[in-house]
Design an enzyme around this catalytic site. Structure first.
Site: not given
Ligand SMILES: [Zn+2]
Length: 330
Positions: A151, A201, A205, A298
């Site tokens: 991510d 995503h 964010h 991530h």
């Molecule tokens: Zn995230």
């Protein structure tokens, strides 16, 4: 759940940010939502903008648009119909409602009666895309497979992670922040060329994602998909949407499905974004992973040195354990 602490804030949106922060405060006041005020990322309120945080939840505050009950944002009765995509900024496609070239049509013959308002109006129609609204937390193939997901990229660590994955023949899914994908289309194309897959995503964010208005969620989800497709080039597929911080709601899951995106969760979270130590990341994955699992990692959002170091142990371990690399179910 905040995912990282150092995501750069969008450069110039002070007005919108203040409004969302205010919404966060209202939700926190009415729902006692733990962690709202400490949410990281794009919406972290600054001391100078949190005047209303200390104010008691007066009636004037609760009339600012947020539901005063515990009802989630998704409970609002908006947009039950087909996914009329709100005019995405910079979408170059002309509106289909503007043919106006020919002569005005006479009204259609009355052979087709207007459809009777059936009981279907009370039950929400299935997503026009046919994509499930349910959050998926398992691999497509099941069995002794694993899905690696990364991510908050593309980021500084993305290239090194791609090198590592290639060394072990591993495939992964990259849940990208739209504006970062737009800023680095070369790495998006590299991800595609290596046989990995892409996941939406959101554009910026924002967190807590679950407290966004419906309209804001539509923008964050749909525009990010457009940005990733644009960066990846023709034929780019984006089969999933992962809400920042896992902030899924019935409403944003529906928005995602209407845009052809299956909501994507995870089954193993070693919290690598918090830099708990390489040993912690490795041991959490090794103890929690079950066949068919989806691991959350991530490649952006700050220094990912621990994630990279953990991968150097986890990839050979996964291979030795007989895991095959797979993608999430769709
Ligand atoms: Zn995230």
């Amino acid at each position: 759940m905040p995912e990282h602490t150092t995501s750069p804030r969008p450069p110039s949106r002070p007005r919108r940010r203040r409004r969302l922060v205010a919404g966060c405060v209202v939700v926190a006041a009415s729902l006692a939502l733990a962690g709202c005020g400490t949410a990281n990322g794009a919406l972290r309120p600054e001391p100078s903008t949190t005047v209303s945080v200390t104010a008691p939840p007066t009636s004037s505050t609760s009339s600012a648009g947020a539901p005063s009950s515990g009802a989630p944002v998704s409970a609002r009765p908006s947009a039950p119909g087909p996914a009329s995509k709100p005019a995405a900024p910079r979408s170059g496609t002309p509106s289909p409602a503007a043919p106006r070239s020919g002569t005005p049509k006479p009204p259609p013959p009355a052979t087709t009666p207007t459809p009777a308002p059936a009981a279907a109006t009370t039950t929400p129609a299935p997503p026009v895309s046919g994509v499930s609204t349910a959050v998926v937390r398992s691999t497509a193939s099941g069995g002794r497979t694993v899905a690696l997901t990364f991510d908050d990229g593309p980021g500084r660590a993305t290239g090194e992670i791609l090198d590592l994955l290639a060394r072990y023949g591993a495939k992964a899914t990259f849940c990208q922040i739209g504006r970062q994908a737009a800023a680095d289309p070369a790495v998006v194309k590299r991800i595609r060329a290596a046989g990995h897959r892409l996941c939406d995503h959101s554009v910026n964010h924002p967190q807590p994602f679950a407290s966004l208005t419906h309209e804001k969620a539509v923008y964050e989800i749909s525009a990010a998909k457009d940005m990733i497709v644009q960066a990846g080039g023709p034929g780019t597929e984006v089969p999933w949407f992962r809400a920042p911080g896992g902030g899924f709601t019935a409403d944003n899951q529906r928005v995602a499905a209407d845009h052809g995106l299956r909501p994507l969760g995870w089954s193993v979270d070693p919290r690598d974004w918090s830099r708990p130590g390489v040993a912690s990341i490795v041991s959490t994955v090794q103890s929690q992973l079950r066949p068919g699992g989806v691991i959350l990692l991530h490649d952006g959002g700050g220094d990912r040195g621990q994630t990279v170091a953990a991968l150097k142990q986890l990839l050979p371990w996964l291979v030795a354990q007989g895991y095959r690399f797979d993608f999430p179910a769709r």
